[in-house]
Design a protein around this motif. Structure first.
Motif, short mmCIF file in Angstrom:
data_model
loop_
_atom_site.label_atom_id
_atom_site.label_comp_id
_atom_site.label_asym_id
_atom_site.label_seq_id
_atom_site.Cartn_x
_atom_site.Cartn_y
_atom_site.Cartn_z
N THR A 3 29.87 12.51 -47.20
CA THR A 3 29.70 11.77 -45.95
C THR A 3 31.03 11.12 -45.59
OG1 THR A 3 27.34 11.32 -46.29
CG2 THR A 3 28.56 9.81 -44.87
N LEU A 4 31.48 11.34 -44.37
CA LEU A 4 32.76 10.80 -43.91
C LEU A 4 32.50 9.83 -42.76
CD1 LEU A 4 35.86 10.77 -43.98
CD2 LEU A 4 35.84 12.77 -42.46
N VAL A 5 32.83 8.56 -42.96
CA VAL A 5 32.63 7.52 -41.94
C VAL A 5 33.99 7.13 -41.37
CG1 VAL A 5 31.74 5.22 -41.46
CG2 VAL A 5 30.58 6.69 -43.14
N LEU A 6 34.20 7.44 -40.11
CA LEU A 6 35.44 7.09 -39.42
C LEU A 6 35.19 6.05 -38.33
CD1 LEU A 6 37.07 10.63 -39.07
CD2 LEU A 6 37.59 8.85 -40.76
N SER A 7 34.02 5.40 -38.39
CA SER A 7 33.67 4.39 -37.40
C SER A 7 34.60 3.19 -37.48
CB SER A 7 32.22 3.94 -37.62
OG SER A 7 31.33 5.03 -37.50
N LEU A 8 34.66 2.44 -36.35
CA LEU A 8 35.46 1.21 -36.26
C LEU A 8 36.92 1.45 -36.58
CD1 LEU A 8 32.94 -1.33 -37.83
CD2 LEU A 8 33.58 -1.12 -35.42
N SER A 13 43.86 10.54 -31.40
CA SER A 13 43.58 11.96 -31.20
C SER A 13 43.22 12.59 -32.54
CB SER A 13 44.78 12.69 -30.58
OG SER A 13 45.87 12.69 -31.50
N ILE A 14 42.59 13.76 -32.47
CA ILE A 14 42.32 14.57 -33.66
C ILE A 14 42.99 15.91 -33.44
CG2 ILE A 14 40.56 15.71 -35.06
CD1 ILE A 14 38.63 13.49 -34.33
N GLU A 15 43.85 16.27 -34.33
CA GLU A 15 44.63 17.50 -34.17
C GLU A 15 43.69 18.71 -34.17
OE1 GLU A 15 48.14 19.97 -36.53
OE2 GLU A 15 47.80 17.84 -36.95
N PRO A 16 43.83 19.63 -33.21
CA PRO A 16 43.00 20.84 -33.18
C PRO A 16 43.06 21.59 -34.50
CG PRO A 16 44.25 20.63 -31.15
CD PRO A 16 44.77 19.56 -32.08
N GLY A 17 41.90 21.96 -35.01
CA GLY A 17 41.82 22.69 -36.26
C GLY A 17 41.79 21.81 -37.49
N ALA A 18 41.86 20.50 -37.30
CA ALA A 18 41.89 19.59 -38.46
C ALA A 18 40.62 19.67 -39.28
CB ALA A 18 42.13 18.16 -37.98
N PHE A 19 39.48 20.00 -38.64
CA PHE A 19 38.20 20.06 -39.35
C PHE A 19 37.71 21.49 -39.55
CE2 PHE A 19 38.19 15.65 -38.10
CZ PHE A 19 37.45 15.01 -39.09
N ALA A 20 38.51 22.47 -39.20
CA ALA A 20 38.09 23.88 -39.31
C ALA A 20 37.79 24.23 -40.76
CB ALA A 20 39.17 24.79 -38.76
N ALA A 28 30.36 10.20 -39.21
CA ALA A 28 30.04 9.09 -38.32
C ALA A 28 31.28 8.71 -37.51
CB ALA A 28 29.54 7.89 -39.12
N LEU A 29 31.14 8.73 -36.19
CA LEU A 29 32.23 8.41 -35.27
C LEU A 29 31.75 7.39 -34.24
CD1 LEU A 29 33.50 12.05 -34.69
CD2 LEU A 29 34.73 10.28 -35.95
N ARG A 30 31.44 6.17 -34.70
CA ARG A 30 31.01 5.09 -33.80
C ARG A 30 32.15 4.10 -33.61
NH1 ARG A 30 25.26 2.53 -35.14
NH2 ARG A 30 25.71 1.61 -33.09
N SER A 31 32.48 3.85 -32.35
CA SER A 31 33.60 2.96 -32.03
C SER A 31 34.84 3.39 -32.80
CB SER A 31 33.25 1.50 -32.35
OG SER A 31 32.15 1.07 -31.58
N ALA A 32 35.09 4.69 -32.80
CA ALA A 32 36.18 5.25 -33.61
C ALA A 32 37.42 5.59 -32.80
CB ALA A 32 35.69 6.51 -34.33
N PHE A 33 37.29 5.63 -31.46
CA PHE A 33 38.39 6.13 -30.63
C PHE A 33 38.94 5.05 -29.71
CE2 PHE A 33 35.31 9.61 -31.29
CZ PHE A 33 36.10 10.45 -32.07
N GLU A 34 40.21 5.23 -29.35
CA GLU A 34 40.78 4.39 -28.31
C GLU A 34 40.02 4.65 -27.01
OE1 GLU A 34 44.94 4.77 -27.69
OE2 GLU A 34 45.46 3.53 -29.42
N THR A 40 38.83 13.93 -25.53
CA THR A 40 39.96 14.70 -26.06
C THR A 40 39.86 14.83 -27.58
OG1 THR A 40 41.37 13.92 -24.26
CG2 THR A 40 42.46 14.86 -26.17
N SER A 41 39.50 13.75 -28.24
CA SER A 41 39.45 13.75 -29.70
C SER A 41 38.36 14.67 -30.24
CB SER A 41 39.25 12.33 -30.22
OG SER A 41 40.32 11.49 -29.87
N LEU A 42 37.21 14.71 -29.56
CA LEU A 42 36.10 15.56 -30.02
C LEU A 42 36.48 17.04 -30.01
CD1 LEU A 42 32.97 13.83 -28.43
CD2 LEU A 42 33.74 13.73 -30.80
N GLN A 43 37.46 17.41 -29.19
CA GLN A 43 37.92 18.80 -29.18
C GLN A 43 38.47 19.20 -30.55
OE1 GLN A 43 37.75 20.78 -26.46
NE2 GLN A 43 37.34 19.32 -24.81
N GLY A 44 38.98 18.21 -31.29
CA GLY A 44 39.58 18.50 -32.59
C GLY A 44 38.58 18.78 -33.69
#
Length: 272
Positions: A3-8, A13-20, A28-34, A40-44
């Motif tokens: 489980t990866l929590v990147l919230s708060l 940005s998330i580099e394209p292919g970073a999660f491939a 978890a991505l709650r309140s995680a982005f500027e 844009t970040s979800l594209q990564g």
């Protein structure tokens, strides 16, 4: 099973292919982005395989996120079993893209959203479980929801503005569970007219609502096993045998419904 929590965080940005090629149990991505960087970040996330993906913000976060057209386009390249979207405020007229990239996800949970109507449902949607909790509906959106042909479990709960049930569910042959509890529903002629061609409906929860009139017409839902009406003011039970056609029912809760039993055959038909 990671489980990866990147919230708060304050992800720019998330580099394209970073999660491939990465497999996660939960991300978890709650309140995680500027601010304004979520789309844009979800594209990564392209190429990610995850059992549960949580996207949104926290209630007390100053970074409020509105739903913009195409906000979730980056999820088209993500394989997931469950998607949770939480605490987005302003949907306005841009809701038609909500399900574009998550229409084949098995379970979708929409929590605390400013969503006043159900978005366009993709043809061939594979959604089996859908939850709408603390959304902004004023009428049960049965017509749009009936386009989720694979739907088995539907929960629409804790919607303070949800007061009417005028639309009809139709043609949901796989539907087994409907939970409409903890809203403010007031409607009559329950419950056959609300469910057309939903022969496998077995669990119906209408508890903690306002007023419901039972007419004894359960012909379209005669396979019900579980009917919960507690803490909802009822009209009908106690005066005539409204449950006569529910031969298979094994659980009935009419506690705290202001029901006064005046008729000897109030529970006739409940043979199970």
């Amino acid at each position: 099973n990671l489980t990866l929590v990147l919230s708060l965080n304050n992800i720019k940005s998330i580099e394209p292919g970073a999660f491939a090629g990465i497999h996660l149990a939960e991300l978890a991505l709650r309140s995680a982005f500027e601010i304004s960087m979520m789309q844009t970040s979800l594209q990564g996330l392209a190429g990610l395989q995850v059992s549960r993906l949580i996207v949104g913000v926290f209630n007390d976060d100053d970074r409020e996120q509105d739903f913009e057209k195409g906000l979730l386009d980056g999820l088209c390249q993500v394989q997931m079993e469950e998607f949770v979207l939480i605490c987005l405020r302003d949907f306005e007229d841009d809701t038609d893209t909500l399900f574009d990239c998550v229409g084949n996800v098995s379970t979708i949970r929409l929590v605390d959203l400013g969503l006043e109507q159900i978005s366009q449902v993709p043809v061939g949607s594979k959604v089996k479980q859908l939850e709408c909790k603390k959304c902004g509906f004023d009428d049960v959106p049965a017509m749009k929801l009936s386009l989720f042909k694979e739907l088995r479990v539907l929960r629409i709960t804790k919607n303070r503005s949800l007061k009417t049930f005028e639309q009809k569910f139709e043609g949901l042959s796989n539907l087994e569970v409907v939970d409409l509890s903890e809203n403010r529903l007031t409607f009559s002629r329950c419950c056959s007219r609300q469910f057309r061609n939903c022969p496998n409906l077995k669990h119906l929860n209408l508890s903690f609502n306002s007023y419901i009139r039972l007419t004894g017409d359960f012909n379209n839902v005669e396979n019900l096993l579980y009917l919960d009406l507690q803490h909802t003011t009822l009209f009908g039970p106690g005066s005539y045998p409204v449950f006569l056609s529910l031969q298979r029912l094994i659980y009935l809760d009419i506690s705290h419904t202001k029901t006064e039993v005046k008729f000897q055959c109030t529970f006739c038909g409940l043979n199970s």
